[in-house]
Design a protein around this motif. Structure first.
Motif, mmCIF file in Angstrom:
data_model
loop_
_atom_site.group_PDB
_atom_site.id
_atom_site.type_symbol
_atom_site.label_atom_id
_atom_site.label_comp_id
_atom_site.label_asym_id
_atom_site.label_seq_id
_atom_site.Cartn_x
_atom_site.Cartn_y
_atom_site.Cartn_z
ATOM 1 N N SER A 159 1.308 -17.374 9.796
ATOM 2 C CA SER A 159 2.767 -17.218 9.750
ATOM 3 C C SER A 159 3.253 -16.330 8.615
ATOM 4 C CB SER A 159 3.436 -18.592 9.606
ATOM 5 O OG SER A 159 3.103 -19.431 10.677
ATOM 6 N N VAL A 160 2.367 -16.014 7.680
ATOM 7 C CA VAL A 160 2.775 -15.283 6.476
ATOM 8 C C VAL A 160 1.877 -14.074 6.253
ATOM 9 C CG1 VAL A 160 2.976 -15.413 3.954
ATOM 10 C CG2 VAL A 160 3.703 -17.351 5.362
ATOM 11 N N ASP A 161 2.502 -12.961 5.933
ATOM 12 C CA ASP A 161 1.776 -11.812 5.398
ATOM 13 C C ASP A 161 2.623 -11.251 4.270
ATOM 14 O OD1 ASP A 161 -0.208 -9.967 4.993
ATOM 15 O OD2 ASP A 161 -0.284 -9.309 7.083
ATOM 16 N N PHE A 162 2.066 -10.319 3.507
ATOM 17 C CA PHE A 162 2.811 -9.848 2.341
ATOM 18 C C PHE A 162 2.378 -8.452 1.926
ATOM 19 C CE2 PHE A 162 -0.948 -11.853 0.494
ATOM 20 C CZ PHE A 162 -1.322 -10.941 -0.498
ATOM 21 N N MET A 163 3.203 -7.880 1.063
ATOM 22 C CA MET A 163 2.911 -6.597 0.431
ATOM 23 C C MET A 163 3.387 -6.683 -1.014
ATOM 24 S SD MET A 163 4.390 -2.857 1.499
ATOM 25 C CE MET A 163 4.218 -1.424 0.408
ATOM 26 N N THR A 164 2.540 -6.285 -1.943
ATOM 27 C CA THR A 164 2.979 -6.210 -3.332
ATOM 28 C C THR A 164 3.536 -4.811 -3.575
ATOM 29 O OG1 THR A 164 0.747 -5.584 -4.033
ATOM 30 C CG2 THR A 164 1.338 -7.913 -4.169
ATOM 31 N N ALA A 165 4.716 -4.754 -4.180
ATOM 32 C CA ALA A 165 5.361 -3.460 -4.383
ATOM 33 C C ALA A 165 6.444 -3.574 -5.442
ATOM 34 C CB ALA A 165 5.980 -2.963 -3.074
ATOM 35 N N ASP A 166 6.672 -2.499 -6.138
ATOM 36 C CA ASP A 166 7.821 -2.367 -7.026
ATOM 37 C C ASP A 166 8.907 -1.667 -6.217
ATOM 38 O OD1 ASP A 166 9.744 -1.874 -8.903
ATOM 39 O OD2 ASP A 166 8.430 -0.807 -10.311
ATOM 40 N N LEU A 167 9.877 -2.417 -5.766
ATOM 41 C CA LEU A 167 10.894 -1.863 -4.871
ATOM 42 C C LEU A 167 11.797 -0.847 -5.550
ATOM 43 C CD1 LEU A 167 11.718 -5.144 -2.947
ATOM 44 C CD2 LEU A 167 10.576 -3.120 -2.022
ATOM 45 N N ALA A 168 11.730 -0.772 -6.890
ATOM 46 C CA ALA A 168 12.478 0.275 -7.592
ATOM 47 C C ALA A 168 11.934 1.659 -7.252
ATOM 48 C CB ALA A 168 12.422 0.047 -9.099
ATOM 49 N N ASP A 169 10.701 1.716 -6.788
ATOM 50 C CA ASP A 169 10.138 2.960 -6.259
ATOM 51 C C ASP A 169 10.624 3.088 -4.822
ATOM 52 O OD1 ASP A 169 8.701 5.047 -5.241
ATOM 53 O OD2 ASP A 169 6.722 4.230 -5.712
ATOM 54 N N LEU A 170 11.637 3.894 -4.620
ATOM 55 C CA LEU A 170 12.309 3.940 -3.326
ATOM 56 C C LEU A 170 11.412 4.465 -2.205
ATOM 57 C CD1 LEU A 170 15.816 5.228 -4.473
ATOM 58 C CD2 LEU A 170 14.905 2.895 -4.457
ATOM 59 N N LYS A 171 10.301 5.069 -2.565
ATOM 60 C CA LYS A 171 9.393 5.607 -1.557
ATOM 61 C C LYS A 171 8.596 4.512 -0.840
ATOM 62 C CE LYS A 171 8.847 9.979 -4.053
ATOM 63 N NZ LYS A 171 7.902 10.830 -4.818
ATOM 64 N N VAL A 172 8.621 3.281 -1.378
ATOM 65 C CA VAL A 172 7.830 2.218 -0.739
ATOM 66 C C VAL A 172 8.555 1.573 0.437
ATOM 67 C CG1 VAL A 172 6.720 1.726 -2.953
ATOM 68 C CG2 VAL A 172 8.564 0.247 -2.162
#
Length: 251
Positions: free
Chosen positions: A49-62
């Motif tokens: 039921s769960v998946d994820f991505m680690t990311a710094d969303l301040a990097d708008l390219k992600v």
């Protein structure tokens, strides 16, 4: 029927509470945050039921990668909760660093724009929902809170613009109240020098007297809203416990 939701800032606090509520309601959740450990823990508990991505969303390219990764995991998107955000810098304008404000806006505002923009095609298909976590600070001024308050005001008004442009997607901005989370700790630890003494002490006293909310309380409301917010709420701002949201507050 199981739906698919993206929740940002999902490794702890309110975001984690929202994600847990959605999983308990038999939905699938794609989590986004900077810290892998806590995301992995929830996925281990609920592997299908769960998946994820680690990311710094301040990097708008992600932003495109977030949407594509969610689609790869679960094949559709029924809603997105924009929960991530920062309070810092807690500084008065005269002492502020404009670059710190820019960083705060990248996280609190521009990353939300980037994510929503990328999600719109999928949300049009599902007639989905967007919930943006706002704050009472969007409507009241506190010394030292300029970057946070103005950025929350911006993202709250952004919600209204989504509603005007994308009427098939229901968008709501919600203030979750004062929560017993790391953000409140940051206020107590870092706010004294810039905030007015009276306001600062009110935050300290509320914590001392056990008056801060458990994140699960508004988290359950937000989870129900991203699943079932009705069109009459579109483009509007509410406190989590507003009478207009009574049906979403039921246990």
């Amino acid at each position: 029927m199981s739906k698919v939701f993206i929740v940002t800032g999902a490794s702890r606090g309110l975001g984690l509470a929202i994600a847990q509520s959605l999983v308990q309601a038999s939905h699938k959740v794609f989590l986004v945050a900077r810290t892998e450990k806590d995301l992995q823990a929830l996925k281990t508990q609920h592997p299908s039921s769960v998946d994820f991505m680690t990311a710094d969303l301040a990097d708008l390219k992600v932003a495109p990668a977030v949407i594509q990764s969610a689609l790869k995991a679960f094949h559709k998107i029924d809603g997105i909760v924009i929960n991530h955000g920062v309070l810092a810098p807690i500084t008065r304008i005269f002492e502020a660093d404009a670059e710190e404000w820019r960083r705060a806006y990248d996280i609190n505002v521009f990353s939300a724009v980037a994510l929503v923009k990328e999600a719109i095609p999928e949300l049009r298909k599902s007639k989905g929902r967007i919930v943006i976590v706002s704050s009472g600070a969007a409507f009241g001024a506190y010394a030292g809170w300029g970057s946070y308050g103005t950025s929350k005001a911006a993202v709250t008004h952004f919600c209204a613009h989504i509603a005007v442009e994308e009427p098939s997607i229901t968008s709501v901005a919600i203030s979750p109240g004062k929560l017993d989370t790391d953000m409140q700790k940051a206020i107590r630890d870092d706010g004294k020098s810039s905030m007015s003494p009276k306001v600062y002490e009110s935050f300290v006293d509320e914590h001392k007297n056990g008056l801060l909310l458990d994140p699960k309380t508004p988290g359950n409301v937000i989870a129900k809203l991203v699943d079932g917010a009705t069109s009459d709420l579109n483009g509007k701002y509410f406190r989590w416990n507003a009478t207009e949201l009574a049906s979403f507050q039921e246990a």
